[in-house]
Write an enzyme that holds these catalytic residues in place. Structure first.
Site, PDB file in Angstrom:
ATOM      1  N   GLU A  26       1.829 -11.082 -30.273  1.00 50.56           N
ATOM      2  CA  GLU A  26       2.716 -12.037 -30.934  1.00 50.56           C
ATOM      3  C   GLU A  26       3.279 -13.010 -29.900  1.00 50.56           C
ATOM      4  OE1 GLU A  26       4.794 -10.306 -34.739  1.00 50.56           O
ATOM      5  OE2 GLU A  26       5.501  -9.214 -32.987  1.00 50.56           O
TER       6      GLU A  26
ATOM      7  N   HIS B 193       9.400  -5.449 -29.770  1.00 50.42           N
ATOM      8  CA  HIS B 193       9.335  -6.791 -30.331  1.00 50.42           C
ATOM      9  C   HIS B 193      10.141  -7.762 -29.466  1.00 50.42           C
ATOM     10  CE1 HIS B 193       9.903 -10.154 -33.126  1.00 50.42           C
ATOM     11  NE2 HIS B 193       8.825  -9.691 -33.746  1.00 50.42           N
TER      12      HIS B 193
END
Length: 268
Positions: A183, A114
């Site tokens: 993302e 992430h």
């Protein structure tokens, strides 16, 4: 092999793929609150079975809550997983958690790479690839996060994202199942998702990477995703990765129901 495939071809390739919705709680909830949330999510199981089209759901609470997830979600069709993992199976790695341990806990998905871990903990493409290798060797599904820091220049954004995706997929065991969570960093925590046209073009490029590796992959979008996002992206991606909107279980239910309804519309 040609580096470019049409968006129409990419959309046709998603037709038979079951949509996937993921939720990461990050560090927003304490243990008691996480348990309450997991119990509420478990209550969605019967509703998921009645949807006009099937939608897969997984959630990723903090490590200490994984035992609660096993207890509450184990009897359901809702999968759960972890927000991180270490690349080693065992050894002098104080405070770390291995992929085999997560498998013992019944986890199925593991979030890797992430943007927050890259920024705050210095995770590199090499570290991400090592974690993907560990997770796929353990028979788990890595949720590989990738995305550009700035989105104004699309070709640059695509190359930045593909660099991350290529490196991560190089670590995957052959024929393993993977999820790419696109993302864009600039859309995480924003007021609205990235523009649909931007996501569609990025998704087309990411699918080329998936086709070039011996993996079974799904592509989901995260970054201010919520109600209405799927209607704009259906056919381009295989699901959504939700953030704080899903902390409210009725909000999560609304997104899942919207996906199932739109899939039914597309099928008729």
């Amino acid at each position: 092999m040609n580096d470019v495939i049409s968006e129409k071809s990419a959309e046709r390739s998603t037709a038979a793929v079951r949509p996937l919705v993921g939720v990461s709680l990050k560090l927003y909830f304490g243990l008691a609150e996480t348990r309450q949330w997991l119990a509420a999510v478990a209550g969605l199981d019967a509703e998921l079975a009645l949807l006009p089209r099937p939608v897969d759901l997984f959630v990723a609470p903090s490590f200490p809550a994984l035992a609660d997830a096993r207890e509450l979600l184990g009897p359901t069709a809702i999968a759960y997983g972890a927000q991180d993992v270490h690349w080693a199976e065992q050894g002098p790695w104080t405070g770390e958690v291995s992929a085999p341990m997560l498998a013992e806990l019944g986890a199925r998905y593991v979030e890797i790479g992430h943007a927050e871990r890259r920024r705050h903990f210095g995770e590199t493409d090499e570290i991400v690839a090592a974690k993907v290798r560990a997770v796929t060797r353990a028979g788990l599904v890595p949720v590989i996060c990738a995305g550009e820091r700035q989105g104004e220049d699309l070709p640059t954004a695509i190359e930045e994202t593909l660099t991350q995706v290529r490196a991560a997929l190089a670590g995957a065991e052959p024929d393993s199942e993977v999820v790419i969570a696109y993302e864009p960093v600039w859309a995480i925590g924003a007021h609205r998702p990235a523009p649909a046209e931007h996501v569609r073009k990025m998704a087309t490029a990411i699918r080329v990477c998936l086709r070039r590796h011996a993996v079974r992959g799904r592509l989901i979008y995260g970054g201010a995703a919520g109600p209405g996002t799927w209607r704009e992206l259906a056919g381009a991606v295989d699901g959504l990765f939700l953030g704080r909107l899903a902390h409210d279980v009725p909000g999560l239910r609304k997104v899942i129901e919207e996906i199932a309804t739109i899939q039914q519309e597309k099928a008729t």
